[in-house]
Design a protein around this motif. Structure first.
Motif, PDB file in Angstrom:
ATOM      1  N   LEU A   1      37.155  41.423  48.922  1.00 56.65           N
ATOM      2  CA  LEU A   1      38.099  42.058  49.848  1.00 56.65           C
ATOM      3  C   LEU A   1      38.797  43.172  49.074  1.00 56.65           C
ATOM      4  CD1 LEU A   1      39.687  41.629  52.694  1.00 56.65           C
ATOM      5  CD2 LEU A   1      41.419  40.625  51.231  1.00 56.65           C
TER       6      LEU A   1
ATOM      7  N   ASN B   1      41.853  46.044  49.077  1.00 59.07           N
ATOM      8  CA  ASN B   1      43.068  46.608  49.674  1.00 59.07           C
ATOM      9  C   ASN B   1      43.334  47.946  48.994  1.00 59.07           C
ATOM     10  OD1 ASN B   1      43.664  44.197  51.135  1.00 59.07           O
ATOM     11  ND2 ASN B   1      44.592  43.339  49.300  1.00 59.07           N
TER      12      ASN B   1
ATOM     13  N   ILE C   1      52.116  44.558  50.811  1.00 60.09           N
ATOM     14  CA  ILE C   1      51.603  43.381  51.509  1.00 60.09           C
ATOM     15  C   ILE C   1      52.718  42.335  51.500  1.00 60.09           C
ATOM     16  CG2 ILE C   1      50.406  42.551  49.422  1.00 60.09           C
ATOM     17  CD1 ILE C   1      48.279  41.393  51.336  1.00 60.09           C
TER      18      ILE C   1
ATOM     19  N   HIS D   1      52.910  36.017  51.881  1.00 54.31           N
ATOM     20  CA  HIS D   1      51.840  35.250  52.521  1.00 54.31           C
ATOM     21  C   HIS D   1      51.182  34.329  51.492  1.00 54.31           C
ATOM     22  CE1 HIS D   1      49.493  38.330  50.474  1.00 54.31           C
ATOM     23  NE2 HIS D   1      48.426  37.543  50.611  1.00 54.31           N
TER      24      HIS D   1
ATOM     25  N   ASP E   1      47.118  33.015  50.801  1.00 56.28           N
ATOM     26  CA  ASP E   1      45.753  33.287  51.260  1.00 56.28           C
ATOM     27  C   ASP E   1      45.193  32.041  51.936  1.00 56.28           C
ATOM     28  OD1 ASP E   1      46.207  35.624  49.945  1.00 56.28           O
ATOM     29  OD2 ASP E   1      44.642  35.353  48.436  1.00 56.28           O
TER      30      ASP E   1
ATOM     31  N   SER F   1      41.846  38.409  41.380  1.00 62.15           N
ATOM     32  CA  SER F   1      42.437  39.619  41.950  1.00 62.15           C
ATOM     33  C   SER F   1      42.531  40.671  40.853  1.00 62.15           C
ATOM     34  CB  SER F   1      43.818  39.251  42.476  1.00 62.15           C
ATOM     35  OG  SER F   1      44.570  40.392  42.754  1.00 62.15           O
TER      36      SER F   1
ATOM     37  N   PHE G   1      53.666  42.078  41.575  1.00 56.68           N
ATOM     38  CA  PHE G   1      53.114  40.939  42.319  1.00 56.68           C
ATOM     39  C   PHE G   1      54.188  39.858  42.272  1.00 56.68           C
ATOM     40  CE2 PHE G   1      50.505  37.080  42.666  1.00 56.68           C
ATOM     41  CZ  PHE G   1      49.589  37.438  43.655  1.00 56.68           C
TER      42      PHE G   1
ATOM     43  N   LEU H   1      51.581  44.479  37.399  1.00 58.17           N
ATOM     44  CA  LEU H   1      50.121  44.534  37.316  1.00 58.17           C
ATOM     45  C   LEU H   1      49.655  45.944  36.998  1.00 58.17           C
ATOM     46  CD1 LEU H   1      49.153  42.382  40.448  1.00 58.17           C
ATOM     47  CD2 LEU H   1      49.284  41.647  38.057  1.00 58.17           C
TER      48      LEU H   1
ATOM     49  N   HIS I   1      52.750  34.802  47.870  1.00 59.32           N
ATOM     50  CA  HIS I   1      52.744  36.000  47.028  1.00 59.32           C
ATOM     51  C   HIS I   1      52.850  37.236  47.904  1.00 59.32           C
ATOM     52  CE1 HIS I   1      48.455  35.044  47.792  1.00 59.32           C
ATOM     53  NE2 HIS I   1      48.288  36.363  47.855  1.00 59.32           N
TER      54      HIS I   1
ATOM     55  N   VAL J   1      53.123  41.942  47.514  1.00 56.93           N
ATOM     56  CA  VAL J   1      53.275  43.161  46.714  1.00 56.93           C
ATOM     57  C   VAL J   1      54.291  44.022  47.460  1.00 56.93           C
ATOM     58  CG1 VAL J   1      52.148  45.226  45.797  1.00 56.93           C
ATOM     59  CG2 VAL J   1      50.926  43.042  45.810  1.00 56.93           C
TER      60      VAL J   1
ATOM     61  N   ARG K   1      47.129  52.586  44.422  1.00 55.42           N
ATOM     62  CA  ARG K   1      46.480  51.454  43.761  1.00 55.42           C
ATOM     63  C   ARG K   1      45.405  50.856  44.643  1.00 55.42           C
ATOM     64  NH1 ARG K   1      48.132  45.891  44.531  1.00 55.42           N
ATOM     65  NH2 ARG K   1      47.464  44.625  42.777  1.00 55.42           N
TER      66      ARG K   1
ATOM     67  N   ASN L   1      43.309  47.126  45.088  1.00 53.24           N
ATOM     68  CA  ASN L   1      43.232  45.726  44.682  1.00 53.24           C
ATOM     69  C   ASN L   1      41.914  45.152  45.199  1.00 53.24           C
ATOM     70  OD1 ASN L   1      43.977  42.732  45.999  1.00 53.24           O
ATOM     71  ND2 ASN L   1      44.424  43.010  43.834  1.00 53.24           N
TER      72      ASN L   1
ATOM     73  N   THR M   1      39.929  41.614  45.580  1.00 47.25           N
ATOM     74  CA  THR M   1      39.984  40.158  45.411  1.00 47.25           C
ATOM     75  C   THR M   1      38.603  39.564  45.644  1.00 47.25           C
ATOM     76  OG1 THR M   1      40.903  40.010  47.639  1.00 47.25           O
ATOM     77  CG2 THR M   1      42.402  39.603  45.846  1.00 47.25           C
TER      78      THR M   1
ATOM     79  N   ARG N   1      36.437  35.912  46.178  1.00 43.43           N
ATOM     80  CA  ARG N   1      36.588  34.514  46.626  1.00 43.43           C
ATOM     81  C   ARG N   1      35.244  33.809  46.685  1.00 43.43           C
ATOM     82  NH1 ARG N   1      40.263  37.619  49.160  1.00 43.43           N
ATOM     83  NH2 ARG N   1      42.399  36.873  49.327  1.00 43.43           N
TER      84      ARG N   1
ATOM     85  N   ARG O   1      44.419  35.023  58.301  1.00 44.92           N
ATOM     86  CA  ARG O   1      45.155  35.535  57.152  1.00 44.92           C
ATOM     87  C   ARG O   1      46.412  36.191  57.686  1.00 44.92           C
ATOM     88  NH1 ARG O   1      42.771  36.994  52.288  1.00 44.92           N
ATOM     89  NH2 ARG O   1      43.914  38.916  52.175  1.00 44.92           N
TER      90      ARG O   1
ATOM     91  N   ARG P   1      49.136  39.113  57.081  1.00 47.08           N
ATOM     92  CA  ARG P   1      49.277  40.334  56.304  1.00 47.08           C
ATOM     93  C   ARG P   1      50.230  41.266  57.033  1.00 47.08           C
ATOM     94  NH1 ARG P   1      46.223  42.702  52.608  1.00 47.08           N
ATOM     95  NH2 ARG P   1      44.823  40.949  52.763  1.00 47.08           N
TER      96      ARG P   1
HETATM   97  O1  LIG Z   1      47.240  43.665  46.125  1.00 48.49           O
HETATM   98  C1  LIG Z   1      47.433  42.593  45.578  1.00 48.49           C
HETATM   99  O2  LIG Z   1      47.635  42.468  44.380  1.00 48.49           O
HETATM  100  C2  LIG Z   1      47.479  41.332  46.405  1.00 48.49           C
HETATM  101  C3  LIG Z   1      46.501  41.307  47.535  1.00 48.49           C
HETATM  102  C4  LIG Z   1      46.548  40.038  48.280  1.00 48.49           C
HETATM  103  O3  LIG Z   1      47.435  39.242  48.124  1.00 48.49           O
HETATM  104  C5  LIG Z   1      45.496  39.708  49.233  1.00 48.49           C
HETATM  105  O4  LIG Z   1      44.589  40.515  49.451  1.00 48.49           O
HETATM  106  O5  LIG Z   1      45.553  38.625  49.806  1.00 48.49           O
END
Ligand SMILES: O=C(O)CCC(=O)C(=O)O
Ligand SMILES: [Fe+2]
Length: 252
Positions: free
Chosen positions: A89, A91, A100, A103, A105, A118, A127, A181, A199, A201, A222, A224, A226, A228, A245, A247
């Motif tokens: 995923l 972002n 973000i 939330h 995950d 991540s 974070f 981060l 968590h 951001v 930035r 990100n 992730t 899984r 999810r 968000r």
């Molecule tokens: O951007 C981040 O560091 C966190 C992203 C995140 O929490 C997510 O994609 O669920």
């Protein structure tokens, strides 16, 4: 070199540096070229799952683009994290105003106890980890995600080995952990982190964006990534209800 942060008896975070072949400027540039033109959209890819819903956006899994395959290959080369990563995923945070919200995950479709990797590319962002159910907001509620950050003073307790101490953290509603981060940081969320903690951001305040620009630092742009490990049954279960999810939409 890896830092291990024990958040509670059952929840932990690992922090370490990603290899250079995933963090080189050309790699980051290629990932920016994948950014969907429509703001607030998040592109995911990996195994073909039934649709995956969050904050009103429904995205259907697709094949892994060649730009993202090296991230999966690398994650699967780390035996301590299970070696069965099959979903990516991404972002994209255009600048410090993208964020973000609070939330956890969804882990419903993941392999049991599989950690989430991540990887941060670009400007440094914070974070923030908080105990779940802060102020009555349980994880996995859209209200929690939409609220974003409204928290008391920051506990900047060390993010180095064991820095956050033991189980008492869970019982302290005011506790929170901010982890910076920088480019190339890998953060691994493991154990019961998605049920015991949230968590987020947070946005950078405009004054900080201005200050960063003035000092030659980036304004918060930035990416990100992730990774899984979805259970094979989740991929196969066509027509099953979508994973949920929470968000907050990217601020514009
Ligand atoms: O951007 C981040 O560091 C966190 C992203 C995140 O929490 C997510 O994609 O669920
Ligand atoms: Fe998350």
């Amino acid at each position: 070199m890896s830092d291990h942060l024990q958040l509670s008896d059952r929840s932990w975070v690992d922090l370490f540096k990603a290899p250079e072949h995933l963090t080189a400027p050309a790699v980051v540039e290629r990932l920016w070229r994948l950014c969907p033109p429509e703001r607030g959209r998040i592109r995911r890819s990996g195994i073909t799952l039934c649709s995956y819903t969050f904050s009103g956006h429904t995205l259907v899994g697709g094949p892994v683009p060649p730009e993202l395959q090296p991230f999966l290959d690398w994650a699967n080369s780390l035996p301590q994290y299970g070696g069965r990563f099959n979903e990516v995923l991404v972002n994209w945070y255009q600048d410090g105003r993208d964020w973000i919200g609070t939330h956890s995950d969804s882990i419903a479709q993941l392999l049991p106890d599989s950690p989430i990797l991540s990887l941060s590319l670009g400007d440094t962002r914070t974070f923030r980890i908080c105990p779940a159910r802060r102020g009555g907001l349980a994880p996995h509620t859209p209200a929690a995600a939409a609220k974003g950050s409204r928290l008391p003073a920051v506990d900047n307790s060390s993010s180095s080995s064991g820095g956050a101490g033991g189980g008492s953290l869970k019982t302290s509603p005011d506790w929170r952990q901010d982890i910076e981060l920088p480019h190339g940081t890998v953060l691994v969320m493991g154990g019961a982190m998605q049920t015991e903690f949230t968590h987020e951001v947070p946005q950078l305040p405009p004054s900080v964006v201005r200050q960063r620009l003035a000092s030659g630092e980036g304004p918060g742009r930035r990416i990100n990534v992730t990774l899984r490990q979805f259970a094979p049954e989740a991929a196969a279960r066509e027509g099953a209800p979508p994973a949920k999810r929470q968000r907050a939409a990217a601020a514009g």
